[in-house]
Design an enzyme around this catalytic site. Structure first.
Site, short mmCIF file in Angstrom:
data_model
loop_
_atom_site.label_atom_id
_atom_site.label_comp_id
_atom_site.label_asym_id
_atom_site.label_seq_id
_atom_site.Cartn_x
_atom_site.Cartn_y
_atom_site.Cartn_z
N CYS A 2 1.05 -1.21 0.10
CA CYS A 2 -0.22 -0.16 -0.11
C CYS A 2 0.85 0.85 0.18
O CYS A 2 2.09 1.10 0.17
CB CYS A 2 -0.91 -0.02 1.56
SG CYS A 2 -1.61 -1.27 1.33
N ARG A 27 1.84 1.87 -6.17
CA ARG A 27 2.05 0.95 -5.08
C ARG A 27 1.16 -0.01 -4.35
O ARG A 27 0.69 -1.45 -4.02
CB ARG A 27 2.52 1.26 -3.69
CG ARG A 27 3.98 1.62 -4.04
CD ARG A 27 4.18 3.04 -2.89
NE ARG A 27 4.46 2.00 -1.53
CZ ARG A 27 5.40 1.24 -1.27
NH1 ARG A 27 6.25 1.23 -1.88
NH2 ARG A 27 5.57 0.29 -0.19
N TRP A 74 -3.32 -2.53 -1.41
CA TRP A 74 -3.20 -3.01 -1.98
C TRP A 74 -3.75 -4.06 -1.43
O TRP A 74 -2.91 -4.82 -0.56
CB TRP A 74 -1.91 -3.31 -2.68
CG TRP A 74 -1.95 -4.56 -4.03
CD1 TRP A 74 -1.50 -4.63 -5.25
CD2 TRP A 74 -1.39 -5.91 -3.81
NE1 TRP A 74 -1.44 -5.03 -5.70
CE2 TRP A 74 -1.70 -6.70 -4.61
CE3 TRP A 74 -1.29 -6.84 -2.68
CZ2 TRP A 74 -1.05 -7.63 -5.18
CZ3 TRP A 74 -1.23 -8.06 -2.92
CH2 TRP A 74 -1.10 -8.60 -3.94
N ASN A 100 0.65 -0.46 6.01
CA ASN A 100 1.07 -1.20 5.43
C ASN A 100 1.78 -2.60 5.63
O ASN A 100 2.78 -2.38 6.27
CB ASN A 100 2.29 -0.58 3.93
CG ASN A 100 2.57 -1.32 2.75
OD1 ASN A 100 2.13 -2.02 2.43
ND2 ASN A 100 4.37 -1.09 2.47
N GLY A 101 1.17 -3.37 5.00
CA GLY A 101 1.42 -5.22 5.85
C GLY A 101 0.92 -5.56 5.83
O GLY A 101 -0.30 -5.77 5.52
N GLU A 481 11.62 -12.33 -20.09
CA GLU A 481 11.19 -11.41 -19.52
C GLU A 481 9.54 -11.01 -20.75
O GLU A 481 9.22 -10.06 -20.12
CB GLU A 481 12.50 -10.07 -19.83
CG GLU A 481 11.92 -8.83 -19.51
CD GLU A 481 11.39 -8.71 -18.23
OE1 GLU A 481 10.96 -7.78 -17.72
OE2 GLU A 481 11.21 -9.70 -17.21
N LYS A 485 6.19 -9.12 -19.71
CA LYS A 485 5.72 -8.45 -19.87
C LYS A 485 4.60 -8.41 -20.88
O LYS A 485 3.65 -7.94 -20.32
CB LYS A 485 7.03 -7.46 -20.90
CG LYS A 485 8.04 -7.00 -20.34
CD LYS A 485 8.41 -5.51 -19.22
CE LYS A 485 8.50 -5.79 -17.87
NZ LYS A 485 9.02 -7.20 -16.76
N GLU A 488 1.81 -9.04 -17.73
CA GLU A 488 1.83 -8.30 -16.72
C GLU A 488 1.04 -7.01 -17.23
O GLU A 488 0.19 -6.39 -16.66
CB GLU A 488 2.70 -7.66 -16.08
CG GLU A 488 3.66 -7.09 -16.77
CD GLU A 488 5.23 -7.38 -15.60
OE1 GLU A 488 5.95 -7.73 -15.90
OE2 GLU A 488 4.12 -6.81 -14.65
N HIS A 504 10.01 -30.82 -26.68
CA HIS A 504 9.58 -32.41 -25.87
C HIS A 504 8.23 -32.21 -25.56
O HIS A 504 8.25 -31.75 -24.01
CB HIS A 504 10.74 -32.17 -24.82
CG HIS A 504 12.25 -32.22 -25.40
ND1 HIS A 504 13.13 -33.35 -25.52
CD2 HIS A 504 12.98 -31.67 -25.54
CE1 HIS A 504 14.15 -33.28 -26.22
NE2 HIS A 504 13.98 -32.23 -25.72
N LYS A 610 3.89 -2.17 -7.35
CA LYS A 610 5.29 -1.79 -7.70
C LYS A 610 6.31 -2.53 -7.26
O LYS A 610 7.56 -2.89 -7.11
CB LYS A 610 6.11 -0.58 -7.89
CG LYS A 610 7.21 0.13 -8.32
CD LYS A 610 7.30 -0.02 -9.80
CE LYS A 610 9.03 -0.29 -10.37
NZ LYS A 610 8.89 -0.73 -11.72
C1 AGP Z 1 8.15 -6.90 -12.80
O1 AGP Z 1 7.58 -5.88 -14.36
C2 AGP Z 1 7.59 -6.39 -11.82
N1 AGP Z 1 6.83 -5.22 -11.51
C3 AGP Z 1 8.26 -8.18 -11.00
O2 AGP Z 1 7.80 -8.74 -11.65
C4 AGP Z 1 9.52 -7.26 -10.64
O3 AGP Z 1 9.96 -7.29 -11.06
C5 AGP Z 1 9.50 -8.36 -9.00
O4 AGP Z 1 8.14 -8.23 -7.97
C6 AGP Z 1 11.06 -7.64 -8.49
O5 AGP Z 1 11.06 -6.62 -7.82
P1 AGP Z 1 12.21 -5.53 -6.96
O6 AGP Z 1 13.08 -5.17 -8.53
O7 AGP Z 1 11.56 -4.62 -7.07
O8 AGP Z 1 12.22 -6.52 -5.83
#
Ligand code: AGP
Length: 615
Positions: A2, A27, A74, A100-101, A481, A485, A488, A504, A610
């Site tokens: 959050c 966040r 969140w 937050n947490g 990657e 992308k 997500e 395989h 994030k």
């Molecule tokens: C990537 O686009 C995502 N936001 C997510 O996979 C991110 O890379 C992951 O949460 C790790 O975050 P960090 O690099 O801040 O530790």
């Protein structure tokens, strides 16, 4: 994950707090709320959904007052509803808390407090904090907070206000990030740097087990036993403009276009072509310490884990040292065999990802730790023996882009530094490798100049339901990657796979509705790279023979490849270990344009955030 923001000072607190929440919305964005103190009364407004719903509520039911706090959520405990939105109150509405947490023992606390007569109105874990402060309140808020901390279990950060001890905001960090700032009669609390930048760049990063009392006349710091501590403010080089969109439609697109400069800033001053050497002076390891490492283990999550995997290929090939790569979330619960003289490298953009930090704490006595991160003052920097900063600037878009490519540049520099110290590369090889690095920002510019072509390709592919990304060698992590992308951002199901593994199993997926993205760029000066390329060309023919839709990324002017593909994207030639940085950019753009066409929320994809500060 959050976002929390608090303000006390002469300004109207409502726009200041709402502005802070706006900068923190990446966040968490499933509900939001604000609490303002006016004449020793608390007024609260909350709404489910995006922050703009709260803005609309405030327009119809305005608030005014002296100071306050806000929250963007969140959800972890309790559905994303107005009732469960923060801030949460005690029985009499005289104490509010934004958190937050996770409070792991909240159910037991809730039962006990209910038996003592407290009335709960939400499904959240957070509400127990407000009732505990109420239970322990003796006229002084920070004392009540310190007593409350003794009851709580979990990793969290929260801020609170009590109208019976007004004119202060109390902020606590116990595992999750929280920063405070103060300028000329004003005090600020925030979950992250971008929200603080419009007001001050002198920031106090709360450490774990710290309590800050934020008032107009400054900040007092206590430990969780109530003893005073000396605050250490840090100056942040970022400026507020850097945390804005700068005319781009989305933060993600801006951050994609910032990659040439981000790479330039990240490699600046870390090598010398004249001296033909890499110097990582900002890393607190002497050359003897670097030489002492016989094994390397890289740990990370998500996109940072993909960088880790590419780092393995770089370090093993260039420095001839064995490298293991682990998901931090898995490593924590696995009983790994740790070899002597192991260097642990952690990669985390935010520097606050809980699984990565926890793994970092776990290995502290098993070897030296180096963290590659983008955020000055973040927790990872305080747990590591040494830090190598990516200098990408603030990354606001939830989907990581420039942080990823600057992480790859840092790993490349580490590999070359180790290669130099272990003499696994000759002087001319080092010179070539460094020269290639200096040419990278321009080559990225050239790829960005061709973004329109990627957009055109996305027009014919954005309706597809599934994608496969295939590659070999160091390009395989980039296939992973690219798939991440697309997943997500556009919510299209996508998988990255080693091309050699197709026969395989995954071959069964291929038909005329499946786009298959091949990474087939190669280093023209490397036989091994060319051999790998030949194998990929064969894989392309196998997929073509089953009517798969081929999107191939390859070297400029590679007519063999462009003729065997339905769509072809060129990347500028460079060496094998830098090609991943060039290849990922068209994949970032492909995911971006597909998501835009599908009407997805680019900077705040559903169900993501994030920095992941819970398990
Ligand atoms: C990537 O686009 C995502 N936001 C997510 O996979 C991110 O890379 C992951 O949460 C790790 O975050 P960090 O690099 O801040 O530790």
């Amino acid at each position: 994950m959050c976002g929390i923001f608090g303000y006390i000072g002469p300004r109207d607190p409502v726009p200041v707090i709402m502005g802070g929440l706006k900068s923190l919305e990446y966040r968490g964005y499933d509900s939001a709320g604000i609490a303002i103190v006016h004449d020793q009364k608390l007024q609260v407004r909350r709404s489910s959904g995006k922050l703009k719903n709260l803005e609309e509520l405030l327009a119809s039911e305005p608030l005014s007052g002296e100071f306050g706090l806000g929250h963007t959520r969140w959800a972890t405990h309790g559905r994303p509803t107005e009732e469960n939105a923060h801030p949460h109150r005690d029985c009499h509405g005289r104490i509010v808390v934004a958190h937050n947490g996770i409070i792991e023992n909240y159910l037991a606390l809730k039962r006990k407090l209910s038996e003592e007569g407290h009335k709960f109105t939400t499904e959240t874990d957070t509400e127990v904090i407000a009732h505990l402060i109420e239970k322990h309140f003796d006229g002084n808020l920070e004392n009540a907070v310190v007593k409350t901390l003794a009851d709580l279990k979990g990793l969290y950060a929260f801020t609170c206000i009590c109208v019976d001890d007004p004119q202060k905001i109390v902020a606590v960090r116990e595992g999750n990030p929280l920063i405070v700032g103060a300028v000329d009669g004003e005090g600020f609390v925030a979950s992250d740097i971008p929200a603080m930048l419009p007001y001050t760049r002198s920031i106090l990063f709360l450490d774990d087990h710290e309590v800050a009392v934020v008032a107009r006349n400054g900040i007092r710091l206590l430990d969780t036993a109530g003893n005073s501590r000396q605050p250490h403010f840090q100056h942040i080089a970022w400026d507020p403009i850097m945390a804005e969109k700068g005319g781009y439609k989305h933060f993600m697109l801006k951050e994609i276009y910032e990659q040439p400069v981000a790479i330039e800033n990240t490699i600046l001053g870390r090598f010398s072509l004249d001296a033909n050497t890499v110097h990582l002076e900002d890393v607190a390891f002497t050359d003897d310490i670097w030489r002492s490492f016989k094994n390397i283990r890289i740990l990370a999550c998500g996109t940072s884990w993909h960088a880790a995997l590419a780092g393995k290929y770089m370090i093993e090939s260039l420095a001839r040292l064995p490298v293991e790569v682990d998901y931090a979330s898995e490593y924590r619960y696995r009983n790994p065999v740790v070899l002597p003289e192991t260097l642990f490298i952690f990669i985390t953009q935010s520097g606050e990802t809980l699984d990565t930090i926890a793994a970092q704490r776990q290995v502290r006595d098993q070897g030296k730790t180096l963290t590659i991160t983008n955020v000055v003052g973040s927790m990872t920097t305080r747990v590591a023996d040494a830090v190598l900063y990516t200098r990408a600037g603030p990354e606001i878009g939830v989907a990581s882009t420039k942080a990823f490519t600057t992480q790859l540049a840092c790993l490349y520099l580490i590999a070359l530094h180790l290669a130099e110290l272990h003499k696994t590369l000759t002087e001319p090889q080092i010179r070539k490798a460094l020269t290639d690095l200096t040419e990278l920002p321009n080559k990225i510019e050239r790829i960005l100049d061709r973004a329109k072509h990627v957009e055109d390709i996305s027009k014919s592919l954005f309706r597809q339901h599934d994608f496969l990304f295939l590659a070999r060698g160091i390009h395989f992590p980039i296939a992973l990657e690219g798939a991440l992308k697309l997943k997500e951002l556009s919510y299209i199901h996508a998988e990255g796979y080693p091309a050699g593994e197709m026969k395989h199993g995954p071959n069964a997926l291929i038909d005329e509705n499946l786009p298959v993205v091949f990474l087939a760029a190669y280093d023209r000066e490397s036989d091994a790279s060319h051999q790998r390329y030949e194998k990929v060309l064969n894989n392309i023919k196998e997929v073509k023979s089953r009517d798969g839709i081929i999107l191939a990324l390859g070297n400029e002017g590679d007519s063999d490849l462009s003729e065997s593909a339905d769509h072809f994207i060129e990347v500028s030639p460079t060496n094998e270990f830098l090609l991943p940085i060039l290849e990922v950019i068209p994949l970032q753009l492909l995911a971006y344009y597909c998501a835009v066409r599908r009407g997805c929320d680019i900077d705040q994809p559903r169900n993501l955030a994030k920095s992941v500060t819970v398990e």
